[in-house]
Every structure is written in C-alpha cells, then in structure tokens.
Design a protein around this motif. Structure first.
Motif, PDB file in Angstrom:
ATOM      1  N   ARG A  47      84.618 -15.606  -1.417  1.00 29.09           N
ATOM      2  CA  ARG A  47      85.704 -15.765  -2.389  1.00 29.09           C
ATOM      3  C   ARG A  47      85.190 -16.309  -3.719  1.00 29.09           C
ATOM      4  NH1 ARG A  47      91.111 -14.572  -2.715  1.00 29.09           N
ATOM      5  NH2 ARG A  47      91.969 -14.377  -0.646  1.00 29.09           N
ATOM      6  N   GLY A  48      84.076 -17.026  -3.637  1.00 31.27           N
ATOM      7  CA  GLY A  48      83.519 -17.622  -4.846  1.00 31.27           C
ATOM      8  C   GLY A  48      82.103 -18.099  -4.571  1.00 31.27           C
ATOM      9  N   ILE A  49      81.359 -18.317  -5.639  1.00 30.70           N
ATOM     10  CA  ILE A  49      79.971 -18.786  -5.513  1.00 30.70           C
ATOM     11  C   ILE A  49      79.797 -19.981  -6.441  1.00 30.70           C
ATOM     12  CG2 ILE A  49      77.533 -18.174  -5.761  1.00 30.70           C
ATOM     13  CD1 ILE A  49      78.343 -15.224  -5.506  1.00 30.70           C
ATOM     14  N   VAL A  50      79.097 -20.995  -5.964  1.00 28.79           N
ATOM     15  CA  VAL A  50      78.745 -22.113  -6.831  1.00 28.79           C
ATOM     16  C   VAL A  50      77.237 -22.098  -7.016  1.00 28.79           C
ATOM     17  CG1 VAL A  50      78.736 -24.616  -7.107  1.00 28.79           C
ATOM     18  CG2 VAL A  50      80.699 -23.499  -6.021  1.00 28.79           C
ATOM     19  N   PHE A  51      76.787 -22.049  -8.255  1.00 27.89           N
ATOM     20  CA  PHE A  51      75.357 -22.186  -8.548  1.00 27.89           C
ATOM     21  C   PHE A  51      75.087 -23.682  -8.678  1.00 27.89           C
ATOM     22  CE2 PHE A  51      74.190 -17.938 -10.884  1.00 27.89           C
ATOM     23  CZ  PHE A  51      74.680 -17.223  -9.804  1.00 27.89           C
ATOM     24  N   THR A  52      74.120 -24.201  -7.923  1.00 27.06           N
ATOM     25  CA  THR A  52      73.903 -25.648  -7.927  1.00 27.06           C
ATOM     26  C   THR A  52      73.018 -26.089  -9.100  1.00 27.06           C
ATOM     27  OG1 THR A  52      71.810 -25.722  -6.728  1.00 27.06           O
ATOM     28  CG2 THR A  52      73.826 -25.542  -5.402  1.00 27.06           C
ATOM     29  N   LEU A  78      80.963 -20.497 -10.285  1.00 29.69           N
ATOM     30  CA  LEU A  78      80.964 -21.761 -11.030  1.00 29.69           C
ATOM     31  C   LEU A  78      79.525 -22.281 -11.046  1.00 29.69           C
ATOM     32  CD1 LEU A  78      82.419 -24.238 -12.352  1.00 29.69           C
ATOM     33  CD2 LEU A  78      82.551 -25.223 -10.062  1.00 29.69           C
ATOM     34  N   GLY A  79      78.959 -22.434 -12.228  1.00 29.54           N
ATOM     35  CA  GLY A  79      77.613 -22.991 -12.337  1.00 29.54           C
ATOM     36  C   GLY A  79      77.706 -24.477 -12.642  1.00 29.54           C
ATOM     37  N   ILE A  80      76.880 -25.256 -11.965  1.00 28.94           N
ATOM     38  CA  ILE A  80      76.868 -26.701 -12.196  1.00 28.94           C
ATOM     39  C   ILE A  80      75.490 -27.092 -12.719  1.00 28.94           C
ATOM     40  CG2 ILE A  80      76.967 -28.965 -11.062  1.00 28.94           C
ATOM     41  CD1 ILE A  80      78.973 -27.790  -9.079  1.00 28.94           C
ATOM     42  N   CYS A  81      75.429 -27.744 -13.870  1.00 27.26           N
ATOM     43  CA  CYS A  81      74.200 -28.262 -14.452  1.00 27.26           C
ATOM     44  C   CYS A  81      73.159 -27.146 -14.627  1.00 27.26           C
ATOM     45  CB  CYS A  81      73.668 -29.445 -13.628  1.00 27.26           C
ATOM     46  SG  CYS A  81      72.428 -30.386 -14.526  1.00 27.26           S
ATOM     47  N   TYR A  82      72.111 -27.115 -13.812  1.00 24.89           N
ATOM     48  CA  TYR A  82      71.154 -26.005 -13.910  1.00 24.89           C
ATOM     49  C   TYR A  82      71.884 -24.676 -13.718  1.00 24.89           C
ATOM     50  CZ  TYR A  82      67.081 -23.079 -12.812  1.00 24.89           C
ATOM     51  OH  TYR A  82      66.132 -22.098 -12.813  1.00 24.89           O
ATOM     52  N   GLY A  83      72.828 -24.654 -12.793  1.00 30.65           N
ATOM     53  CA  GLY A  83      73.589 -23.439 -12.509  1.00 30.65           C
ATOM     54  C   GLY A  83      74.381 -22.974 -13.724  1.00 30.65           C
ATOM     55  N   HIS A  84      74.908 -23.921 -14.474  1.00 33.96           N
ATOM     56  CA  HIS A  84      75.653 -23.658 -15.715  1.00 33.96           C
ATOM     57  C   HIS A  84      74.707 -23.008 -16.738  1.00 33.96           C
ATOM     58  CE1 HIS A  84      77.836 -25.335 -19.396  1.00 33.96           C
ATOM     59  NE2 HIS A  84      76.638 -25.706 -19.761  1.00 33.96           N
ATOM     60  N   GLN A  85      73.527 -23.599 -16.859  1.00 33.12           N
ATOM     61  CA  GLN A  85      72.554 -23.062 -17.817  1.00 33.12           C
ATOM     62  C   GLN A  85      72.067 -21.680 -17.380  1.00 33.12           C
ATOM     63  OE1 GLN A  85      69.646 -26.193 -17.850  1.00 33.12           O
ATOM     64  NE2 GLN A  85      71.100 -27.694 -18.635  1.00 33.12           N
ATOM     65  N   LEU A  86      71.859 -21.526 -16.063  1.00 33.48           N
ATOM     66  CA  LEU A  86      71.343 -20.259 -15.551  1.00 33.48           C
ATOM     67  C   LEU A  86      72.339 -19.118 -15.785  1.00 33.48           C
ATOM     68  CD1 LEU A  86      68.996 -18.888 -14.023  1.00 33.48           C
ATOM     69  CD2 LEU A  86      70.263 -19.318 -11.911  1.00 33.48           C
ATOM     70  N   ALA A 153      79.881 -28.465 -22.908  1.00 36.65           N
ATOM     71  CA  ALA A 153      79.891 -29.188 -21.632  1.00 36.65           C
ATOM     72  C   ALA A 153      80.508 -28.330 -20.544  1.00 36.65           C
ATOM     73  CB  ALA A 153      80.663 -30.500 -21.781  1.00 36.65           C
ATOM     74  N   ALA A 154      81.261 -27.304 -20.945  1.00 32.69           N
ATOM     75  CA  ALA A 154      81.816 -26.352 -19.976  1.00 32.69           C
ATOM     76  C   ALA A 154      82.142 -25.061 -20.712  1.00 32.69           C
ATOM     77  CB  ALA A 154      83.078 -26.920 -19.326  1.00 32.69           C
ATOM     78  N   PHE A 155      81.983 -23.934 -20.010  1.00 30.80           N
ATOM     79  CA  PHE A 155      82.358 -22.650 -20.625  1.00 30.80           C
ATOM     80  C   PHE A 155      83.144 -21.813 -19.630  1.00 30.80           C
ATOM     81  CE2 PHE A 155      77.954 -21.749 -19.030  1.00 30.80           C
ATOM     82  CZ  PHE A 155      78.283 -20.815 -18.070  1.00 30.80           C
ATOM     83  N   ALA A 156      83.775 -20.777 -20.158  1.00 32.54           N
ATOM     84  CA  ALA A 156      84.518 -19.854 -19.297  1.00 32.54           C
ATOM     85  C   ALA A 156      84.392 -18.448 -19.848  1.00 32.54           C
ATOM     86  CB  ALA A 156      85.997 -20.261 -19.257  1.00 32.54           C
ATOM     87  N   ASP A 157      84.326 -17.495 -18.928  1.00 31.50           N
ATOM     88  CA  ASP A 157      84.494 -16.087 -19.262  1.00 31.50           C
ATOM     89  C   ASP A 157      85.516 -15.573 -18.255  1.00 31.50           C
ATOM     90  OD1 ASP A 157      84.465 -13.349 -19.336  1.00 31.50           O
ATOM     91  OD2 ASP A 157      82.287 -13.146 -19.445  1.00 31.50           O
ATOM     92  N   ASP A 158      86.785 -15.621 -18.648  1.00 35.13           N
ATOM     93  CA  ASP A 158      87.853 -15.303 -17.691  1.00 35.13           C
ATOM     94  C   ASP A 158      87.824 -13.844 -17.255  1.00 35.13           C
ATOM     95  OD1 ASP A 158      89.132 -17.816 -17.330  1.00 35.13           O
ATOM     96  OD2 ASP A 158      89.864 -17.667 -19.396  1.00 35.13           O
ATOM     97  N   ALA A 159      87.348 -12.970 -18.132  1.00 32.55           N
ATOM     98  CA  ALA A 159      87.340 -11.556 -17.758  1.00 32.55           C
ATOM     99  C   ALA A 159      86.405 -11.320 -16.575  1.00 32.55           C
ATOM    100  CB  ALA A 159      86.912 -10.711 -18.953  1.00 32.55           C
ATOM    101  N   GLY A 164      81.085 -22.480 -16.119  1.00 32.30           N
ATOM    102  CA  GLY A 164      79.970 -23.414 -15.991  1.00 32.30           C
ATOM    103  C   GLY A 164      80.380 -24.799 -16.451  1.00 32.30           C
ATOM    104  N   VAL A 165      79.842 -25.809 -15.783  1.00 31.25           N
ATOM    105  CA  VAL A 165      80.018 -27.194 -16.249  1.00 31.25           C
ATOM    106  C   VAL A 165      78.640 -27.843 -16.294  1.00 31.25           C
ATOM    107  CG1 VAL A 165      82.418 -27.595 -15.571  1.00 31.25           C
ATOM    108  CG2 VAL A 165      80.623 -27.931 -13.878  1.00 31.25           C
ATOM    109  N   GLN A 166      78.329 -28.459 -17.428  1.00 34.08           N
ATOM    110  CA  GLN A 166      77.029 -29.099 -17.572  1.00 34.08           C
ATOM    111  C   GLN A 166      76.965 -30.377 -16.726  1.00 34.08           C
ATOM    112  OE1 GLN A 166      73.950 -28.237 -19.385  1.00 34.08           O
ATOM    113  NE2 GLN A 166      73.630 -29.729 -17.780  1.00 34.08           N
ATOM    114  N   PHE A 167      78.110 -30.985 -16.464  1.00 32.47           N
ATOM    115  CA  PHE A 167      78.137 -32.237 -15.696  1.00 32.47           C
ATOM    116  C   PHE A 167      78.265 -31.947 -14.204  1.00 32.47           C
ATOM    117  CE2 PHE A 167      82.346 -31.211 -17.309  1.00 32.47           C
ATOM    118  CZ  PHE A 167      83.132 -31.252 -16.162  1.00 32.47           C
TER     119      PHE A 167
END
Ligand code: XMP
Length: 480
Positions: A47-52, A78-86, A153-159, A164-167
């Motif tokens: 249903r969803g993936i979290v990048f750590t 949802l990317g978190i920290c490194y995942g957000h950057q990746l 600190a956070a971004f979205a691409d709703d389409a 991503g969240v940097q924190f």
C-alpha cells in the motif's frame, strides 16, 4: 491485509519506523534496498513504501540506492532523512551539503497545511539529524514544510504520491511524528488500520507447523522475552519435537535460572536442558578486562557449550532462534499492547514477558574490569536489592530499566570501629520509550536511601553506593 514496506537504506531507526506503523495497526515489513526490484514490489501489493534514513550521501559513488522505476509504480512513497534526499535525487533534484553545516536536535518546523501535516499545528517541534539537504526540487515537487535552516524540510508530489521529510517522524522527539506517519498511512496510502499483533502469533504458529512437519527443533533459550516468545509459539506449533537448551553462564541475575526452569519445564512442560557452565565461563574470563573482549569470549563460549549439548541430542533438523527484534517484543512502554497480546496468546507469566532488557553477556558487562565468580555473586546480590526496592514503587514511578553495576573502584569506608576498603556499586535507572535515547530517572530519595543502606549492610565487600545521573546520549544505558 494492507502492507507497508520499510525499505532500509542503512538507517539506525528502521525498526522504530516499522514499530510505529504497526502500532497504528498497519502491518509493516522491513527489506534491504538491495533485496527488491520494481516488479517484485508491484507483485507484493504494498500500500505504501517508506524509504529510511541512512548515514551516506546520495550523490556518493557507493551510496545505497534503488531503481528509479520504483517511483513510477503508483505506490505512495514517504522518504525520511536520507530517504527524503534519495527520492528527490532519483527524481532529478539536487542534493548537497548544507552551507550552514549540520542541523541536529529538536528544531521548530513550519508546515503549510498539506495532508501529510493534517492535524499538526502550523509550527511544531521535529528531530533533525542531517548535513546534506535537498537544494533544488524535481519538477512536480513542492515544498510543504521548512525550518529556519532547511528550506525544504518536507516536500510533496501529489500526482505521483511521492513525499519526503528531512526530519525523523519515528523518534519521540518529533512532537507530532506519529500523527505524520498516520497521515501517510491513512490519508495518503488509504490503509484500513485493521491489523492486530495477535494475528501474527497465530500466523507464525501455522507457518511453523507446516514448515516443521515431522521435524525435530533445537532452540537456545535465554529466558529473555525474545527466546521465551519463540519457545511458546514453537511449542504450540510442534509440541514435544522442540528441545530447549538453557545455558547458565554464571552471569545471570538472582533467581533467574530457577525462574526459567520453573516456567518452561514446570509450567509449560517443555523439554528443557539446563547446562550449568559457570566454571567454564569464569575460567575463560580470567584476567580479561577489555569490554569487547569479554563480550566476544562470552559469546564464543556460549556457542561452544550449546554445540556440545546439541551433539548429544542425536537427530536435529532445525535450529530456532528468538532473536532481538525490538519492534515486535522489546519491553518499552509504547509496546504495552503488543506485549500484552503475546502474553494473552502464549500464556507466558508477567515475570518473563514484562522483564527488563538484559544483555546477552549478562552481568559480564556490568562488572567493570575482570569478571570473577566472587564479583558476580556480589553484583547479583546488590542488583537484586536495588530491583526489589524499586519494585516497591508505584508502577507509574518505576523506571523502564534499572540495575546495579559493580565498578572497579575501591574506596575507604568505616564500619563499626573498623576502616574498610570495599567496592563501589553504581545504580542505574533510566526512563525511555525505545532505549535508543533515555533519561536518567529522578528516583525518590527514599528509594535510593533504602537501596544504598541495604546494599552496604547486606552485601559483604561493598562499602559505597553511587547513582548514575547520565542520560543517553551521551552515555549508553549499560556501562560496557
Ligand atoms: P545501550 O547500552 O546500548 O543499551 O544504551 C540499550 C539497551 O540494549 C540492552 N543491551 C543489550 N541487549 N544484548 C542484548 O540483548 C546485548 O549485548 C546488549 N547490550 C545492551 C541494554 O540493556 C539496554 O536496554
């Protein structure tokens, strides 16, 4: 059943992310970034993936990465920290070290009302720990939160449902971290939240029963929560084809060996072999003072003893291990419901299921300097007294972990008319949710007073008691 994949890029909080998701009643599993392909992900029906998070820089040549096609599967990420950057990097954005250096610790974050931040105040506290940052966003992405230092600190691409969240929303220092993860799970991924921990136990028993049909299984039982739960589940699955070996290395807490024997052999009727190997361990440890060497010796000797026992048992088809998997069984406050369900499912007594974490090398890492039988006996007594005194406290006041340490400091004391030169015991008590970070517990003076006076009176050779008032970080919970 809704499933979320936690895609591990080497972060230290991966288990925590999975645990937070499961606590929200959504099943989560962790896989290494090396172990997945886009086709497999599509087939698995996540249903969803979290990048750590992770310790690398996404632009470094050896950095852990994944196939950018994963971003186009239509599965929310949802990317978190490194995942957000990746995520930003794979989609064509720019990641570089922040000109203002690292951003670390509790930080005010301002969000601008995106669904990922629903029911979170416009300004709240998050936990940051990064040096790189997203400096240019790919097409289709927009910034949805900032801190003073970090413009994205956070971004979205709703389409494409990429976020991503940097924190770190998974650590308790992020005030509304749970809310944010739940917004991802329920508002973005559309999870139902109907998964329950008890389902796991029943499914595990069924799986083991099938996989181990007719097989004889051997398990190293320490009596800790992990191996205890594993034992009970396996017994339900395969009954008396399970044999447990319990190695008493002489570094257990007071009464522990007997409790394990009583519970598993007595109450559950499990075929349990108790090996009293104290002397072997003390012989190996003689003269050794380096913490890592002590740990290695205890671990290696444990395996030798276990193998010798296994050889005598004849045919064994499989080895079972209740390994540390904090998001499933660790005894933190946040997991109370989970632990309870294990308890209900397995019928394990509180004395086993609610026990504090205890290191594999046991008291060996709480005796500073050389480990001897005499010191172990001393520490066992002091530790039992401290735990007894704290067990008298109201449960709400009780720390999450508390134990005694035998330091290698001797000091002068006076007893009656005579001078003494005895050992110093340090008391340690911490309050924590997840043992990753911990605060020293503000214990009532009366409890400390009772423990101190009983230890110096009742444990020969101990003439001084001190209380450790260091939090983690900078210290660890254990002393070694
Ligand atoms: P530290 O000392 O790293 O400890 O802050 C965090 C938590 O882990 C426990 N601990 C261990 N548990 N094997 C274990 O099963 C080990 O070798 C070990 N070392 C530390 C510690 O008691 C605390 O709860």
């Amino acid at each position: 059943m809704d499933k979320i994949l936690v895609l591990d890029f080497g972060g230290q909080y991966d288990q925590l992310i999975a645990r937070r998701i499961r606590a929200a009643h959504v099943y989560a599993e962790i896989k290494s970034y090396q172990a997945v392909s886009p086709a497999e992900l599509r087939a698995a029906g996540y249903r969803g993936i979290v990048f750590t998070g992770g310790p690398h820089s996404v632009y470094a040549p050896e950095a852990p990465t994944c196939d950018a096609a994963i971003l186009a599967l239509g599965i929310p990420i949802l990317g978190i920290c490194y995942g957000h950057q990746l995520l930003a990097f794979l989609a064509g954005g720019k990641v570089a070290p922040s000109e203002r250096g690292s951003e670390y610790g509790k930080t005010a974050v301002r969000a601008d009302g995106h669904a990922l931040f629903a029911e979170i105040p416009a300004e709240s506290v998050c936990w940051m720990s990064h040096r790189d940052e997203v400096q240019a966003l790919p097409a289709g992405f927009s910034v949805i939160a900032r801190t003073e230092q970090c413009a994205c600190a956070a971004f979205a691409d709703d389409a494409r449902k990429l976020y991503g969240v940097q924190f770190h929303p998974e650590v308790t220092h992020t005030e509304y971290g749970d809310r944010l993860l739940q917004n991802f799970l329920f508002r973005i991924c559309g999870c139902a939240g109907d998964w329950r921990m008890a389902d796991v136990a029943a499914a595990a028993v069924a799986r083991c029963r099938e996989a181990l049909a007719g097989k004889r299984v051997l398990l190293a039982l320490s009596g800790g929560v992990d191996s205890a739960v594993c034992t009970v589940l396996l017994q339900k699955a395969i009954g008396d084809r399970l044999t447990c070996v319990f190695v008493d290395h002489g570094l257990l807490r007071k009464g522990e060996g007997d409790l394990v024997e009583r519970t598993f052999r007595g109450q559950f009727g499990i075929h349990l072999i108790r090996v009293n190997a104290q002397e072997r361990f003390f012989a190996q440890l003689a003269g050794v003072t380096a913490p890592e060497q002590k740990r290695r010796i205890i671990g290696a000797e444990f395996i030798r003893v276990f193998e010798e026992e296994a050889k005598q048992l004849g045919r064994i088809d499989a080895l079972a291990q209740g390994t540390i998997y904090p998001d499933v069984v660790e005894s933190g406050k946040g997991d109370a419901a989970v632990i309870k369900s294990h308890h209900n499912v397995g019928g394990l007594p509180d004395a086993i299921v609610r026990r504090q974490p205890f290191p594999g090398p046991g008291l060996g890492v709480r005796i500073i300097g050389e480990v001897t039988a005499e010191k172990a006996a001393q520490l066992r007594e002091a530790d039992a007294i401290f735990r007894e005194e704290l067990d008298r406290l109201d449960p709400a006041q009780r720390p999450d972990q508390y134990f005694a340490v035998l330091t290698d400091t001797r000091s002068v004391g006076v007893m009656g008319d005579a001078r003494t030169y005895g050992r110093t015991v340090a008391l340690r008590a911490v309050t924590t949710d997840d043992f990753m970070t911990a605060s020293w517990t503000r214990l009532p003076y009366e409890a400390l007073e009772r423990a101190s006076s009983r230890i110096t009176n009742e444990v020969p050779g101990v003439s001084r008691v001190v209380y450790d008032i260091t939090s983690k970080p900078p210290a660890t919970v254990e002393w070694e």
